[in-house]
Structure formats: structure tokens, C-alpha cells
Design an enzyme around this catalytic site. Structure first.
Site, PDB file in Angstrom:
ATOM      1  CE1 TYR A 159      -4.500  -1.812   5.100  1.00 16.98           C
ATOM      2  CE2 TYR A 159      -3.291   0.074   4.685  1.00 16.98           C
ATOM      3  CZ  TYR A 159      -4.062  -0.858   4.304  1.00 16.98           C
ATOM      4  OH  TYR A 159      -4.492  -0.854   2.901  1.00 16.98           O
ATOM      5  CB  SER A 198      -0.841  -0.220   1.390  1.00 18.14           C
ATOM      6  OG  SER A 198      -1.472   1.128   1.511  1.00 18.14           O
TER       7      SER A 198
END
Ligand code: NAD
Length: 251
Positions: free
Chosen positions: A159, A146
Site C-alpha cells: 500500500y 495517502s
């Protein structure tokens, strides 16, 4: 009819294939001739994606598999190879976002949930996929990191930590298998229009659009295009790379 069939006869396994980026990538691989194994948490969740893949002309296998569970991952990779005879491309994409919280307030169960699915899940998939690729003498692995794999995220430490770690795992595996005709890369999406983005913004998509230098969200199909390029022979000299597809977000 697509303009070419770069993946005719090849076998692609995709995790998190029921939704968003995984689903769009499965459809794109099938449209270019690949046989695809779709993995997600439940067979029910995969029904729509299966129909979309069939419509684009591909042979498809659906497998219920929680990527954080070692036995389920081992069984799903084995079923893919039993069914299709080999495994050429693995797109380890299943992932979940955390509940927003500053570090001192992160609940331990929540931390473990994010790390188990995003990081342990990616590792478990790679472990079994790479063993098969070594037996065949070739393969390509692409892991979904990401933009949060190279930037911090306020309220998103679990995350971001999981996505940073996926890059370390990717680079190390690329070195482990560089001489074995196996390439391992990571893709770093920016803000992409998927159900995860809806949950993340609580429906206020403008919040995410405002973060994007190009002034719009990315489409799951735009991530799929990059994954296909990295998986194809055109990407033959690319290994250990972390490729941002993010409209400039990480800048
Ligand atoms: P999504 O929620 O639409 O799809 C994720 C899929 O993963 C779902 O089908 C879900 O059921 C599946 N999944 C979740 N936990 C699983 C588990 N334990 N085992 C198997 N499957 C599981 O989200 P998306 O936006 O398509 O995200 C796909 C990947 O892209 C994720 O890894 C996410 O972190 C990453 N990503 C997304 C964005 C974005 O803006 N949407 C940005 C950067 C990275």
C-alpha cells in the site's frame, strides 16, 4: 442551496465513487453545479451514490469500471466525454488496502493486486483523462495518495509503495503538462471515517483515533472540501503539490 456554484457547467469524473471519500466528493461537486461521472467496480455498488448525487441537484452518469483494466478505463473516459462533451476535473481516487504482512511474507498475487489497482489504475485513468484535457486545452487532475505516500507503514509495504509512487506520477505529470493549462496534484488523507478505515482497524476505530494528533478521525467531506479547493480556480497556481489533509498525522 449551496452558497456558490464554483463548478457550474464543469464536468468531473470520480473513481471509487461508490463509497467513502469518492462518494462524498461526488456529492460535493454536484452540490456546486458540476456534472459528474461516477466510476466504480459495479453499477450496483454505485446506486446509492447516484441517488445521493441526484439529491444534491447534479446531473450524473454511472459507469462500471475496474480502474486496473485498460479497456474499461478507456471506455469510461470516452463515455463521459460523449455524454457531457468534455472533462474538466478528474479525481483518481479508487484504491484498496493490503492484507497486513511484513515484506518477506507478502504474497505476490497480493502485491500485484494492490499495485494494479492503486498505481496502474491511477496511471491508466490519467493516460486517457490527460489526452482529453490536452484536446480541450485545460483540465485538473487530482490523485488520491495517502499519509502512507510519505511515511512507511509496518505491515503495509504494498500500500505504502503504491501511494509513494502516485506522488512521483503526479509530480512528473504536473511537469509534463505545466505549459498546457493542465494542473496535476495529489491529496494525502490521514485517518478518515470510511468503510476502508473500518476494515483496516477491524472495527476498533479507537486505534486510528489514537494516531491522530487532533484526537479524532477526519470525515470524507473534509477531504472533499480540499479536493474542491484544489480543483477550483482558487487553486490556479497549485500544481505538482502533495497536500496533506490529515489532522497532523504525517508530522
Ligand atoms: P472505500 O473502501 O470506502 O472506497 C474505495 C472505493 O474504491 C470503493 O467504492 C471500491 O469499490 C472502489 N474500488 C476499489 N477497487 C476498485 C477498482 N479496481 N476499480 C474501481 N473502483 C475500485 O475507501 P476510502 O477510504 O473512501 O478510500 C478512497 C481512497 O482514499 C483510496 O485510494 C484510499 O487508499 C485513500 N485513503 C483513504 C484513507 C482513509 O483513512 N480512509 C486514508 C488515506 C488514503
Amino acid at each position: 442551496m449551496p452558497p456558490f456554484h464554483r463548478f457550474q457547467g464543469r464536468v468531473a469524473l470520480i473513481t471509487g465513487a461508490a463509497s467513502g471519500i469518492g462518494r462524498a466528493t461526488a456529492v460535493a461537486f454536484a452540490a456546486e453545479g458540476a456534472r459528474v461521472a461516477l466510476l466504480d467496480r459495479s453499477a450496483d455498488a454505485l446506486r446509492d451514490a447516484e441517488a445521493a448525487v441526484r439529491q444534491s441537484g447534479g446531473e450524473v452518469l454511472t459507469l462500471a469500471c475496474d480502474v486496473s483494466k485498460p479497456e474499461q478505463v478507456e471506455a469510461a473516459v470516452a463515455r463521459t466525454v460523449e455524454t457531457f462533451g468534455r472533462l474538466d476535473i478528474a479525481f483518481n481516487n479508487a484504491g484498496v488496502e493490503n492484507k497486513a504482512s511484513p515484506v518477506a511474507d507478502i504474497d505476490l498475487d497480493e502485491w500485484d493486486r494492490i499495485i494494479d489497482i492503486n498505481l496502474r489504475g491511477t496511471f491508466l485513468c490519467m493516460k486517457h483523462e490527460l489526452a482529453q484535457m490536452l484536446r480541450q486545452g485545460s483540465g485538473v487532475v487530482i490523485n488520491t495518495s495517502s499519509g502512507a505516500g510519505i511515511r512507511g507503514v509496518a505491515g503495509g509495504a504494498a500500500y505504502a509503495a503504491s501511494k509513494h509512487a502516485i506522488i512521483g506520477l503526479t509530480k512528473s505529470a504536473a511537469l509534463d503538462y505545466a505549459k498546457s493549462n493542465i494542473r496535476v496534484n495529489a491529496i494525502l488523507p490521514g485517518n478518515i471515517e470510511t468503510p476502508m478505515m473500518d476494515r483496516f482497524t477491524g472495527g476498533d476505530i479507537q486505534k486510528a483515533i489514537d494516531l491522530e494528533p487532533v484526537g479524532r478521525l477526519g470525515k470524507p467531506e473534509e477531504i472533499a472540501d480540499a479536493v474542491l479547493w484544489m480543483s477550483a480556480d482558487l487553486g490556479a497556481f497549485v500544481t505538482g503539490a502533495s497536500i496533506s489533509v490529515d489532522g497532523g498525522w504525517s508530522l
